[in-house]
Design a protein around this motif. Structure first.
Motif, PDB file in Angstrom:
ATOM      1  N   ILE A 186       1.185 -10.893  -6.344  1.00 43.87           N
ATOM      2  CA  ILE A 186       1.234 -11.011  -4.897  1.00 43.87           C
ATOM      3  C   ILE A 186       1.016 -12.461  -4.485  1.00 43.87           C
ATOM      4  N   ILE A 187       0.077 -13.140  -5.127  1.00 38.36           N
ATOM      5  CA  ILE A 187      -0.203 -14.533  -4.773  1.00 38.36           C
ATOM      6  C   ILE A 187       1.002 -15.423  -5.072  1.00 38.36           C
ATOM      7  N   LEU A 188       1.634 -15.234  -6.215  1.00 36.59           N
ATOM      8  CA  LEU A 188       2.802 -16.045  -6.560  1.00 36.59           C
ATOM      9  C   LEU A 188       3.946 -15.821  -5.574  1.00 36.59           C
ATOM     10  N   PHE A 189       4.207 -14.575  -5.226  1.00 42.37           N
ATOM     11  CA  PHE A 189       5.260 -14.288  -4.253  1.00 42.37           C
ATOM     12  C   PHE A 189       4.897 -14.847  -2.882  1.00 42.37           C
ATOM     13  N   SER A 190       3.627 -14.803  -2.539  1.00 41.43           N
ATOM     14  CA  SER A 190       3.193 -15.335  -1.240  1.00 41.43           C
ATOM     15  C   SER A 190       3.376 -16.841  -1.145  1.00 41.43           C
ATOM     16  N   VAL A 191       3.263 -17.527  -2.266  1.00 40.17           N
ATOM     17  CA  VAL A 191       3.488 -18.964  -2.284  1.00 40.17           C
ATOM     18  C   VAL A 191       4.985 -19.265  -2.157  1.00 40.17           C
ATOM     19  N   ALA A 192       5.808 -18.461  -2.817  1.00 39.24           N
ATOM     20  CA  ALA A 192       7.251 -18.717  -2.862  1.00 39.24           C
ATOM     21  C   ALA A 192       7.999 -18.188  -1.640  1.00 39.24           C
ATOM     22  N   ILE A 193       7.542 -17.088  -1.076  1.00 38.69           N
ATOM     23  CA  ILE A 193       8.254 -16.434   0.029  1.00 38.69           C
ATOM     24  C   ILE A 193       7.367 -16.412   1.263  1.00 38.69           C
ATOM     25  N   LYS A 194       7.886 -16.943   2.352  1.00 37.53           N
ATOM     26  CA  LYS A 194       7.130 -17.004   3.608  1.00 37.53           C
ATOM     27  C   LYS A 194       6.752 -15.599   4.075  1.00 37.53           C
ATOM     28  N   ARG A 195       5.482 -15.403   4.320  1.00 37.75           N
ATOM     29  CA  ARG A 195       4.927 -14.133   4.807  1.00 37.75           C
ATOM     30  C   ARG A 195       5.326 -12.937   3.937  1.00 37.75           C
ATOM     31  N   PHE A 196       5.238 -13.117   2.627  1.00 36.28           N
ATOM     32  CA  PHE A 196       5.631 -12.068   1.691  1.00 36.28           C
ATOM     33  C   PHE A 196       4.872 -10.770   1.933  1.00 36.28           C
ATOM     34  N   PHE A 197       3.563 -10.866   2.068  1.00 40.16           N
ATOM     35  CA  PHE A 197       2.770  -9.654   2.249  1.00 40.16           C
ATOM     36  C   PHE A 197       3.191  -8.913   3.515  1.00 40.16           C
ATOM     37  N   CYS A 198       3.394  -9.642   4.611  1.00 39.99           N
ATOM     38  CA  CYS A 198       3.793  -9.018   5.867  1.00 39.99           C
ATOM     39  C   CYS A 198       5.163  -8.357   5.768  1.00 39.99           C
ATOM     40  N   ARG A 199       6.074  -9.002   5.062  1.00 36.20           N
ATOM     41  CA  ARG A 199       7.432  -8.482   4.943  1.00 36.20           C
ATOM     42  C   ARG A 199       7.535  -7.288   4.014  1.00 36.20           C
ATOM     43  N   ALA A 200       6.806  -7.318   2.909  1.00 39.17           N
ATOM     44  CA  ALA A 200       7.028  -6.326   1.864  1.00 39.17           C
ATOM     45  C   ALA A 200       5.927  -5.278   1.701  1.00 39.17           C
ATOM     46  N   LEU A 201       4.693  -5.624   1.979  1.00 42.84           N
ATOM     47  CA  LEU A 201       3.598  -4.721   1.641  1.00 42.84           C
ATOM     48  C   LEU A 201       2.742  -4.237   2.801  1.00 42.84           C
ATOM     49  N   CYS A 202       2.768  -4.925   3.898  1.00 42.30           N
ATOM     50  CA  CYS A 202       1.864  -4.602   5.003  1.00 42.30           C
ATOM     51  C   CYS A 202       2.232  -3.270   5.664  1.00 42.30           C
ATOM     52  N   PRO A 203       1.281  -2.354   5.772  1.00 40.00           N
ATOM     53  CA  PRO A 203       1.577  -1.062   6.407  1.00 40.00           C
ATOM     54  C   PRO A 203       1.856  -1.196   7.910  1.00 40.00           C
ATOM     55  N   ILE A 204       1.289  -2.180   8.549  1.00 40.91           N
ATOM     56  CA  ILE A 204       1.560  -2.379   9.975  1.00 40.91           C
ATOM     57  C   ILE A 204       3.004  -2.849  10.170  1.00 40.91           C
ATOM     58  N   GLY A 205       3.487  -3.708   9.278  1.00 39.92           N
ATOM     59  CA  GLY A 205       4.879  -4.144   9.329  1.00 39.92           C
ATOM     60  C   GLY A 205       5.837  -2.975   9.147  1.00 39.92           C
ATOM     61  N   ALA A 206       5.497  -2.060   8.263  1.00 42.16           N
ATOM     62  CA  ALA A 206       6.326  -0.867   8.065  1.00 42.16           C
ATOM     63  C   ALA A 206       6.327  -0.005   9.321  1.00 42.16           C
ATOM     64  N   LEU A 207       5.191   0.088   9.962  1.00 48.80           N
ATOM     65  CA  LEU A 207       5.105   0.855  11.201  1.00 48.80           C
ATOM     66  C   LEU A 207       5.932   0.209  12.306  1.00 48.80           C
ATOM     67  N   TYR A 208       5.857  -1.130  12.400  1.00 49.21           N
ATOM     68  CA  TYR A 208       6.684  -1.850  13.380  1.00 49.21           C
ATOM     69  C   TYR A 208       8.163  -1.570  13.154  1.00 49.21           C
ATOM     70  N   SER A 209       8.595  -1.590  11.890  1.00 47.92           N
ATOM     71  CA  SER A 209      10.011  -1.394  11.608  1.00 47.92           C
ATOM     72  C   SER A 209      10.469   0.000  12.011  1.00 47.92           C
ATOM     73  N   LEU A 210       9.605   0.983  11.920  1.00 45.09           N
ATOM     74  CA  LEU A 210       9.972   2.333  12.351  1.00 45.09           C
ATOM     75  C   LEU A 210      10.182   2.390  13.864  1.00 45.09           C
ATOM     76  N   PHE A 211       9.322   1.700  14.592  1.00 41.17           N
ATOM     77  CA  PHE A 211       9.408   1.744  16.046  1.00 41.17           C
ATOM     78  C   PHE A 211      10.407   0.759  16.640  1.00 41.17           C
ATOM     79  N   ASN A 212      10.855  -0.224  15.869  1.00 39.78           N
ATOM     80  CA  ASN A 212      11.812  -1.202  16.381  1.00 39.78           C
ATOM     81  C   ASN A 212      13.136  -0.575  16.795  1.00 39.78           C
ATOM     82  N   ARG A 213      13.540   0.466  16.117  1.00 36.67           N
ATOM     83  CA  ARG A 213      14.799   1.135  16.472  1.00 36.67           C
ATOM     84  C   ARG A 213      14.713   1.784  17.846  1.00 36.67           C
ATOM     85  N   ALA A 214      13.533   2.210  18.238  1.00 38.91           N
ATOM     86  CA  ALA A 214      13.360   2.888  19.521  1.00 38.91           C
ATOM     87  C   ALA A 214      12.721   1.988  20.577  1.00 38.91           C
ATOM     88  N   SER A 215      12.550   0.718  20.259  1.00 45.03           N
ATOM     89  CA  SER A 215      11.887  -0.201  21.180  1.00 45.03           C
ATOM     90  C   SER A 215      12.667  -0.370  22.480  1.00 45.03           C
TER      91      SER A 215
END
Length: 86
Positions: free
Chosen positions: A1-30
């Motif tokens: 996770i640390i290596l990906f976070s260094v290489a990819i901007k906001r890696f945790f938010c994009r790929a692993l964060c449960p709040i980000g996943a929740l946002y993506s579900l609601f974005n279609r109905a926003s």
């Protein structure tokens, strides 16, 4: 996770964060919709460069990855990026 976070901007938010996943579900109905006015856009790509989630605003302004921070609306030099209600 640390290596990906260094290489990819906001890696945790994009790929692993449960709040980000929740946002993506609601974005279609926003009710907030982002649009790009082609006539006033100067193709500077400032919106894509400052997007914390790496969304290509001009190509897909209402991507499910968008967290609706509205940085793209605030920083657009030509005021081409707009936010409105569906």
């Amino acid at each position: 996770i640390i290596l990906f976070s260094v290489a990819i901007k906001r890696f945790f938010c994009r790929a692993l964060c449960p709040i980000g996943a929740l946002y993506s579900l609601f974005n279609r109905a926003s009710i907030l919709r982002i649009s790009v006015e082609e006539k006033t856009c100067v193709d500077c790509d400032t919106c894509a460069a400052i997007c914390p989630m790496g969304v290509q605003i001009k190509k897909s302004p209402n991507s499910i990855d968008c967290i609706r921070c509205l940085d793209c609306v605030a920083k657009c030099p030509g005021r081409a990026v707009k936010v409105g209600i569906r």
